[in-house]
Design a protein around this motif. Structure first.
Motif, short mmCIF file in Angstrom:
data_model
loop_
_atom_site.label_atom_id
_atom_site.label_comp_id
_atom_site.label_asym_id
_atom_site.label_seq_id
_atom_site.Cartn_x
_atom_site.Cartn_y
_atom_site.Cartn_z
N UNK A 211 -50.38 55.75 -38.42
CA UNK A 211 -50.26 57.15 -38.00
C UNK A 211 -49.02 57.78 -38.61
N UNK A 212 -49.17 58.97 -39.15
CA UNK A 212 -48.03 59.74 -39.63
C UNK A 212 -48.06 61.08 -38.90
N UNK A 213 -47.02 61.33 -38.09
CA UNK A 213 -46.95 62.56 -37.30
C UNK A 213 -45.65 63.28 -37.65
N UNK A 214 -45.66 64.11 -38.71
CA UNK A 214 -44.42 64.74 -39.16
C UNK A 214 -43.84 65.70 -38.13
N UNK A 215 -44.72 66.34 -37.33
CA UNK A 215 -44.27 67.25 -36.26
C UNK A 215 -45.40 67.38 -35.24
N UNK A 216 -45.18 68.22 -34.22
CA UNK A 216 -46.18 68.29 -33.15
C UNK A 216 -47.46 69.02 -33.59
N UNK A 217 -47.44 69.66 -34.77
CA UNK A 217 -48.65 70.38 -35.22
C UNK A 217 -49.58 69.50 -36.06
N UNK A 218 -49.06 68.48 -36.71
CA UNK A 218 -49.86 67.69 -37.64
C UNK A 218 -49.88 66.21 -37.27
N UNK A 219 -51.04 65.59 -37.43
CA UNK A 219 -51.19 64.16 -37.16
C UNK A 219 -52.17 63.59 -38.20
N UNK A 220 -51.74 62.56 -38.92
CA UNK A 220 -52.62 61.93 -39.92
C UNK A 220 -52.80 60.47 -39.57
N UNK A 221 -54.03 59.98 -39.73
CA UNK A 221 -54.30 58.56 -39.45
C UNK A 221 -55.11 57.97 -40.61
N UNK A 222 -54.84 56.71 -40.91
CA UNK A 222 -55.60 56.03 -41.97
C UNK A 222 -55.85 54.60 -41.53
N UNK A 223 -57.08 54.14 -41.67
CA UNK A 223 -57.40 52.77 -41.30
C UNK A 223 -58.77 52.66 -40.69
N UNK A 224 -58.88 51.71 -39.76
CA UNK A 224 -60.16 51.46 -39.08
C UNK A 224 -60.12 52.17 -37.73
N UNK A 225 -61.03 53.11 -37.53
CA UNK A 225 -60.99 53.92 -36.30
C UNK A 225 -62.39 54.06 -35.71
N UNK A 226 -62.45 54.58 -34.48
CA UNK A 226 -63.74 54.86 -33.86
C UNK A 226 -64.20 56.26 -34.29
N UNK A 227 -65.51 56.42 -34.47
CA UNK A 227 -66.04 57.69 -34.95
C UNK A 227 -66.11 58.71 -33.80
N UNK A 228 -65.47 59.87 -33.96
CA UNK A 228 -65.45 60.84 -32.85
C UNK A 228 -66.68 61.75 -32.82
N UNK A 229 -67.87 61.13 -32.66
CA UNK A 229 -69.10 61.93 -32.64
C UNK A 229 -69.08 62.97 -31.51
N UNK A 230 -68.90 62.47 -30.28
CA UNK A 230 -69.01 63.34 -29.10
C UNK A 230 -67.71 63.26 -28.29
N UNK A 231 -67.71 63.92 -27.15
CA UNK A 231 -66.48 64.05 -26.37
C UNK A 231 -65.83 62.70 -26.03
N UNK A 232 -66.67 61.71 -25.66
CA UNK A 232 -66.10 60.42 -25.25
C UNK A 232 -66.40 59.29 -26.24
#
Lengths: 402, 144
Positions: free
Chosen positions: A101-122
């Protein structure tokens, strides 16, 4: 084999959980957290199974334990890993999330790797039962997709505009693994996965979510692929192609939650379209109302899944000779066996938050729907015809986070 | 007889819950920030968004009190508008999907005030009767 592996991972996780409080909390750079659930379920019909549940009480379908480690490399850079042990033989235990995770400030968040797919709300917290009121979120949305992880990158931009506080997320990646349904695993390739998610909080009470996902997919259905090759060899190329689980899909989602101190209303809708005959177009939605009495929430959910009709390719002549008749029957039987079915459900549930990190839940769901690849699975040929397309699922369980 | 005993126990429990809520209703909180610009004022929606990990026009780091404190119950009731259990549920979703994390927590009002006093750009809530040092700014209060 899987059960034994899962048990080992489970024991490792339990040991890690016990030692976490002694080892890690002191170090500011490393944060250890986790979640778990113990869920029992029973289906009151002896002809079919549903989401792995039969008319025998089981704890093995959804019970799990997970531990998450966040290591802060710098003020803006961190590594997160989530290890999950599942008791369900259709799922692999192991690393569920692993990303930078790279979070340079409270407005931006970048992630790279293996993650869960955010299809729906949960979708990306489906294993974290503590995050929602149900024991099983509506199957019509939350089981109607083929994979739940991806490897790739995502970027989130948070913003504020008048009465709206929002976030827009873009992600892209791929998935190479297995898809499990009806007790079998099939090799699956997802490429060119691209998605956008828009979240907004309007005023103090209204949350909105909208998303779009597209990807190329290829699913090797083994015995169906073998039969498609026979059809292709016999010159029925269109029929063979219609049995291929390969193409492009698009998923559209809309959702809204209205929350007051003592009640909430929620609605979520999705539509899946694809250009393959075997993967039907699906539209699903649920509406939920919940009433909160201090630490107890009672909720009622109606959910519906509507599938489009599969259009067979009428290429194989019938009544010409017995060999072609066999191919004709086999082709239509294959289509029947792989079709999805409509499904309606009404769920009444109770959640009791016994503490800030432990909740107990109980729920009963009444389902109406036919036998299909993502709904009811008959336990035998005769059971399929005996099934009256109605069943009740009873569940109770405990959720915790730490 | 046993049925009536159980019923009266349930009623007593509900009465206790009701009185807990009314205690929270009768208290007030002030939201205090350590900022250079003493003219900054926030509305309820902005305070709520700050403490729920959402973005507002002002960049501030929220700091909270533990869940079992009365001041936090008042803050939840009057500003967040959710019970503690629903807030915990929300944070489990945010944490385990890698989106955001709950505010840092200080064990009591004294420690919270000391932390806010020495950290620029932080914001926290306090009981309305706590004396606020001059170098801090009250950006929102629940009392009228």
């Amino acid at each position: 084999m899987y059960k034994r592996l899962n048990m080992r991972v489970l024991l490792c996780l339990a040991a890690a959980c016990l030692s976490a409080s002694q080892v890690c909390y002191g170090a500011e750079k490393l944060e250890i957290s986790g979640f778990g659930r113990l869920v029992a379920g029973y289906l009151d019909d002896n002809n079919v199974s549903f989401e792995g549940y039969t008319n025998e009480l089981t704890f093995s379908e959804q019970s799990l334990l997970a531990i998450q480690a966040d290591y802060h490399l710098t003020d803006t850079l961190s590594v997160t890993s989530q290890l999950l042990a599942h008791n369900n033989s259709e799922r692999d235990s192991g690393i569920e999330w692993f990303y930078l995770t790279y979070e340079p400030n409270s407005q931006w968040l970048f992630k790279a790797g293996k993650m869960r797919t955010p299809f729906y709300h949960y979708s990306d917290v489906l294993d974290v039962g503590f995050a929602y009121a149900w024991l099983s979120p509506p199957q019509q949305l939350y089981s109607a997709f083929l994979f739940n992880q991806y490897e790739g990158v995502s970027g989130i931009h948070r913003f504020s505009l008048g009465q709206v506080s929002g976030a827009i997320e873009l992600y892209t990646g791929r998935y190479n693994g297995n898809t499990s349904f009806q007790q079998k695993r099939y090799p699956t390739d997802i490429d060119n996965l691209q998605g956008v998610v828009f979240n907004a909080i309007v005023g103090n009470h209204l949350k909105l979510r909208s998303s779009y996902i597209t990807a190329d997919f290829a699913l090797d259905l083994e015995e169906i692929t073998e039969f498609a090759n026979i059809l292709r060899g016999a010159g029925f190329v269109q029929s063979a192609n219609s049995l291929t689980m390969e193409g492009e899909f698009d998923i559209y989602q809309l959702g809204a939650i209205y929350e007051e101190f003592d009640y909430h209303l929620a609605w979520e809708w999705m539509k899946i379209t694809s250009n393959t005959i075997l993967a039907p177009n699906i539209a699903s939605y649920y509406v939920q109302g919940g009433y909160v009495f201090d630490s107890v929430t009672a909720h009622l959910t109606f959910a519906n899944l509507i599938t489009s009709d599969v259009e067979p390719v009428n290429e194989i002549p019938f009544g010409v000779n017995p060999g072609l008749d066999q191919l004709f029957i086999a082709y239509n039987t294959t289509l029947q066996r792989t079709k999805a079915s409509d499904l309606k459900s009404l769920t009444l549930g109770v959640r009791w938050d016994a503490g800030v990190n432990v909740a107990f839940k109980a729920e009963v769901s009444h389902y109406q729907g036919g036998v299909g690849i993502s709904t009811f699975e008959p336990l035998s040929e005769s059971a399929a015809s005996a099934f009256d397309e109605r069943a009740n699922l009873y569940q109770f369980g405990m959720e915790f986070v730490f | 007889m046993r049925y009536f005993m159980k019923l009266s126990l349930v009623l007593v429990c509900w009465g206790a819950i009701g009185s807990g809520e009314s205690v929270a209703e009768s208290r007030d909180v002030v939201v205090v920030a350590n900022v250079e610009n003493k003219d900054i004022r926030l509305d309820k929606r902005e305070v709520r968004n700050l403490f729920m990990g959402n973005t507002i026009d002002v960049v501030l780091e929220p700091v909270s009190l533990p869940p079992e404190t009365l001041t936090r119950a008042v803050f939840n009731t009057k500003i967040i508008g959710l019970t503690e259990s629903r807030i915990q549920s929300y944070w489990s979703q945010m944490r385990f999907s890698g989106r955001s994390k709950p505010p840092k927590e200080m064990q009591d009002v004294e420690n919270l005030l000391a932390y806010i006093s020495t950290h620029k750009g932080t914001v926290a809530f306090f009981p309305a009767d706590v004396p606020i040092p001059d170098h801090l700014t009250v950006v929102y209060q629940t009392r009228q």
